[in-house]
Motif scaffolding. Structure first.
Motif, PDB file in Angstrom:
ATOM      1  N   ASP A 157       0.809  -1.223   0.000  1.00  0.00           N
ATOM      2  CA  ASP A 157       0.000   0.000   0.000  1.00  0.00           C
ATOM      3  C   ASP A 157       0.845   1.277   0.000  1.00  0.00           C
ATOM      4  OD1 ASP A 157      -2.144   1.710   0.132  1.00  0.00           O
ATOM      5  OD2 ASP A 157      -2.605   1.344   2.229  1.00  0.00           O
ATOM      6  N   ILE A 181       3.233   2.740  -2.778  1.00  0.00           N
ATOM      7  CA  ILE A 181       2.711   2.867  -4.149  1.00  0.00           C
ATOM      8  C   ILE A 181       1.712   4.017  -4.219  1.00  0.00           C
ATOM      9  CG2 ILE A 181       1.460   1.663  -5.991  1.00  0.00           C
ATOM     10  CD1 ILE A 181       2.246  -0.962  -4.335  1.00  0.00           C
ATOM     11  N   LYS A 183       1.709   9.185  -2.318  1.00  0.00           N
ATOM     12  CA  LYS A 183       1.248  10.012  -1.192  1.00  0.00           C
ATOM     13  C   LYS A 183       2.394  10.149  -0.200  1.00  0.00           C
ATOM     14  CE  LYS A 183      -3.754   9.479  -0.819  1.00  0.00           C
ATOM     15  NZ  LYS A 183      -4.862   8.909  -0.028  1.00  0.00           N
ATOM     16  N   LYS A 219      -3.896  -2.115  -5.780  1.00  0.00           N
ATOM     17  CA  LYS A 219      -3.463  -0.733  -5.466  1.00  0.00           C
ATOM     18  C   LYS A 219      -3.042  -0.002  -6.735  1.00  0.00           C
ATOM     19  CE  LYS A 219      -1.927   2.811  -3.068  1.00  0.00           C
ATOM     20  NZ  LYS A 219      -1.574   3.318  -1.796  1.00  0.00           N
ATOM     21  N   GLU A 248      -6.595  11.338  -6.138  1.00  0.00           N
ATOM     22  CA  GLU A 248      -7.765  11.132  -5.274  1.00  0.00           C
ATOM     23  C   GLU A 248      -8.875  12.155  -5.526  1.00  0.00           C
ATOM     24  OE1 GLU A 248      -6.829   9.610  -1.351  1.00  0.00           O
ATOM     25  OE2 GLU A 248      -8.748  10.345  -0.623  1.00  0.00           O
ATOM     26  N   ARG A 301      -9.940   6.774  -5.862  1.00  0.00           N
ATOM     27  CA  ARG A 301      -8.858   6.471  -4.912  1.00  0.00           C
ATOM     28  C   ARG A 301      -9.326   6.517  -3.458  1.00  0.00           C
ATOM     29  NH1 ARG A 301      -2.476   8.136  -5.125  1.00  0.00           N
ATOM     30  NH2 ARG A 301      -1.923   7.151  -3.143  1.00  0.00           N
ATOM     31  N   LEU A 310      -9.596   3.452  -1.204  1.00  0.00           N
ATOM     32  CA  LEU A 310      -8.477   2.887  -0.428  1.00  0.00           C
ATOM     33  C   LEU A 310      -8.584   3.281   1.042  1.00  0.00           C
ATOM     34  CD1 LEU A 310      -5.586   3.552  -2.963  1.00  0.00           C
ATOM     35  CD2 LEU A 310      -6.643   1.352  -2.458  1.00  0.00           C
TER      36      LEU A 310
HETATM   37  N1  GLY Z   1      -3.111   4.438   1.342  1.00  0.00           N
HETATM   38  C1  GLY Z   1      -4.176   5.106   0.694  1.00  0.00           C
HETATM   39  C2  GLY Z   1      -3.782   5.690  -0.617  1.00  0.00           C
HETATM   40  O1  GLY Z   1      -2.695   5.477  -1.076  1.00  0.00           O
HETATM   41  O2  GLY Z   1      -4.553   6.385  -1.212  1.00  0.00           O
END
Ligand code: GLY
Length: 354
Positions: free
Chosen positions: A131, A134, A137, A221, A231, A235, A238
């Motif tokens: 997670d 990748i 963020k 992912k 996002e 996204r 997640l």
């Molecule tokens: N861990 C959540 C994201 O990468 O959006």
């Protein structure tokens, strides 16, 4: 046999660093390498990294204290200070060797250093491999709120070597397993079946079967961040389990008995599945129960949890938002629960998972 995923302009290689990282580095022309570790990865992973990559001894290594508590502006300042002392130039490569904290914070320091130098993620935990490493963020916690300050910036590459998982304490292994469960529920029904029917946790299980599970989890992912890197929509899926999970994690962080990220997300997945009336609720509870300790959430913590949920980045116009898997793989539902429902869900967790 290494497996490579392409995510936008960078690759994620799953396999032995000897055949992935070394070949990649030869195609690049970096002036310096700067490795960021914490106390744990300095001890347990750096020797493995050095042995596999044959990097010269003079490559500069930073060692910072381990733990979420140190994912802070103060630690960034220490890293930037060392970058200054080392005269790290814009052609340098920052190597983040560690779990989610090192990846997020080391990446943030690299992304802001001289307006950005290249960095790579070498995740050493299950959580980071499947997670955190990748999707670009990066960031740090601020005033007790997780990941409040940060940026999106992709790494130059990610190298996930399952050998590092052999050094992982069992509790940390399970922490990452929560993200594997999450990915299965979001986008891989076959993986979800597998997690229900096979005994898969434990570092001693690091077999070909685990390699397949890692590959399947990373694939989910990668697909989500490909579709929505910043996002704006999908996204957010997640974050399933994380709206309540992050608040529970922050609440326990200051106690004598902190909870791991994965344990908190496990609580969050049960609560959020209950709130969203997820068809698989019973199965989710069964899988969580078989892999995670029961961590009852005291009712005295409920007001603090609700307050912390107001800091969540998905919220709009002061309303708490949470995301749940939709009926089809890679689809999403958004809910806006009120305080009473959230508290009922925590009571449900306390009772159902004991
Ligand atoms: N861990 C959540 C994201 O990468 O959006």
């Amino acid at each position: 046999m290494p497996h490579t995923f392409q995510s936008g302009d960078y690759s994620i290689s799953l396999g032995d660093l000897r055949s992935t990282f070394k070949a990649w580095l030869h195609t690049r022309d970096y002036s310096q390498l700067y490795i960021i570790t914490d106390e744990n990865t300095h001890r347990a992973c750096l020797p493995v990294f050095r042995e596999k990559t044959e990097l010269p001894d003079w490559v500069k290594v930073a060692k910072i204290p381990a733990g979420e508590h140190f994912k802070s502006l103060d630690t960034c300042q220490a890293i930037w200070q060392q970058m200054l002392d080392t005269q790290l130039d814009r052609k340098a490569l920052v190597v983040n060797l560690g779990g989610g904290v090192i990846g997020d914070m080391g990446g943030f320091c690299a992304a802001t250093w001289k307006r950005g130098v290249d960095f790579i993620q070498i995740p050493t935990t299950l959580l980071a491999m499947t997670d955190a490493a990748i999707g670009g963020k990066l960031g740090i916690d601020f005033q007790g709120v997780k990941n409040t300050i940060g940026v999106f910036k992709n790494p130059a590459a990610v190298f996930a070597d399952p050998d590092f998982l052999k050094t992982l304490p069992e509790r940390e292994w399970r922490s990452g397993f929560a993200e594997v469960i999450k990915h299965a529920l979001i986008g891989d029904p076959e993986l979800w079946q597998r997690l229900q029917s096979e005994a898969v946790t434990g570092s001693h299980h690091l077999t070909d079967k685990w390699y397949d599970i890692l590959r399947a989890s990373i694939a989910v992912k990668v697909r989500v961040v490909q579709e929505d890197p910043l996002e704006k929509g999908l996204r957010a899926i997640l974050n399933f389990g994380h709206t309540i999970g992050h608040a529970v994690e922050s609440c326990f962080l200051e106690t004598d008995n902190p909870i791991t990220h994965g344990e908190a997300v496990a609580v969050g997945m049960v609560c959020e599945s209950w709130i969203g009336n997820l068809g698989k609720l019973e199965e989710v509870i069964a899988v969580i129960k078989s892999h995670f300790p029961h961590r009852p959430v005291p009712e005295s913590a409920f007001p603090g949890i609700w307050n912390l949920m107001h800091q969540d980045k998905k919220n709009v116009a002061g309303k708490v938002r949470m995301t749940l898997p939709g009926a089809e793989p890679f689809s999403m539902r958004i809910l806006e629960p009120d305080r009473q429902v959230v508290e009922q869900s925590l009571l449900f967790y306390n009772e159902s998972s004991s």
